[in-house]
Motif scaffolding. Structure first.
Motif, PDB file in Angstrom:
ATOM      1  N   CYS A  37      28.046 -16.780  12.175  1.00 52.76           N
ATOM      2  CA  CYS A  37      29.076 -16.532  11.148  1.00 52.76           C
ATOM      3  C   CYS A  37      29.700 -15.137  11.287  1.00 52.76           C
ATOM      4  CB  CYS A  37      28.495 -16.689   9.756  1.00 52.76           C
ATOM      5  SG  CYS A  37      27.827 -18.326   9.427  1.00 52.76           S
ATOM      6  N   CYS A  87      32.675 -15.390  13.375  1.00 54.30           N
ATOM      7  CA  CYS A  87      33.485 -16.596  13.144  1.00 54.30           C
ATOM      8  C   CYS A  87      34.643 -16.285  12.204  1.00 54.30           C
ATOM      9  CB  CYS A  87      32.610 -17.686  12.528  1.00 54.30           C
ATOM     10  SG  CYS A  87      33.515 -19.200  12.128  1.00 54.30           S
ATOM     11  N   GLN A 117      34.332 -16.960   8.261  1.00 57.70           N
ATOM     12  CA  GLN A 117      33.412 -16.217   7.396  1.00 57.70           C
ATOM     13  C   GLN A 117      34.175 -15.302   6.446  1.00 57.70           C
ATOM     14  OE1 GLN A 117      31.483 -12.602   8.681  1.00 57.70           O
ATOM     15  NE2 GLN A 117      29.485 -13.446   8.164  1.00 57.70           N
ATOM     16  N   CYS A 148      31.260 -19.386   3.744  1.00 58.15           N
ATOM     17  CA  CYS A 148      31.982 -20.151   4.771  1.00 58.15           C
ATOM     18  C   CYS A 148      33.256 -20.736   4.157  1.00 58.15           C
ATOM     19  CB  CYS A 148      31.098 -21.272   5.302  1.00 58.15           C
ATOM     20  SG  CYS A 148      31.968 -22.289   6.509  1.00 58.15           S
ATOM     21  N   CYS A 167      26.725 -24.202  14.922  1.00 61.63           N
ATOM     22  CA  CYS A 167      27.645 -24.703  13.912  1.00 61.63           C
ATOM     23  C   CYS A 167      28.817 -25.401  14.599  1.00 61.63           C
ATOM     24  CB  CYS A 167      28.154 -23.550  13.057  1.00 61.63           C
ATOM     25  SG  CYS A 167      29.347 -24.108  11.836  1.00 61.63           S
ATOM     26  N   GLY A 224      31.584 -26.003  13.387  1.00 57.55           N
ATOM     27  CA  GLY A 224      32.864 -25.486  12.916  1.00 57.55           C
ATOM     28  C   GLY A 224      33.189 -24.100  13.412  1.00 57.55           C
TER      29      GLY A 224
END
Ligand code: SF4
Length: 52
Positions: free
Chosen positions: A6, A9, A12, A26, A46, A48
């Motif tokens: 995260c 990412c 986040q 998220c 993850c 995603g």
């Protein structure tokens, strides 16, 4: 913050509580219920994930 994937990412969002704690939210949660609003960290895999 050590949230695993995260942390790099683009979905986040870091949330700071009134007491100074920091949580990794998220943003995918808003459009896809498969993603928890506050995933258990550290996230190691993850589907995603997208690099920021
Ligand atoms: S999409 Fe996955 S890696 Fe990205 S912030 Fe959400 S839970 Fe973390």
């Amino acid at each position: 913050m050590r949230s695993g994937l995260c942390d790099s990412c683009k979905h986040q969002k870091l949330i700071r509580s009134g007491r100074g704690s920091e949580f990794s939210m998220c943003l995918r949660h808003k459009t896809d219920e498969r993603f928890p609003k506050y995933p258990r960290v550290p996230v190691e895999r993850c589907p995603g994930y997208e690099r920021r």
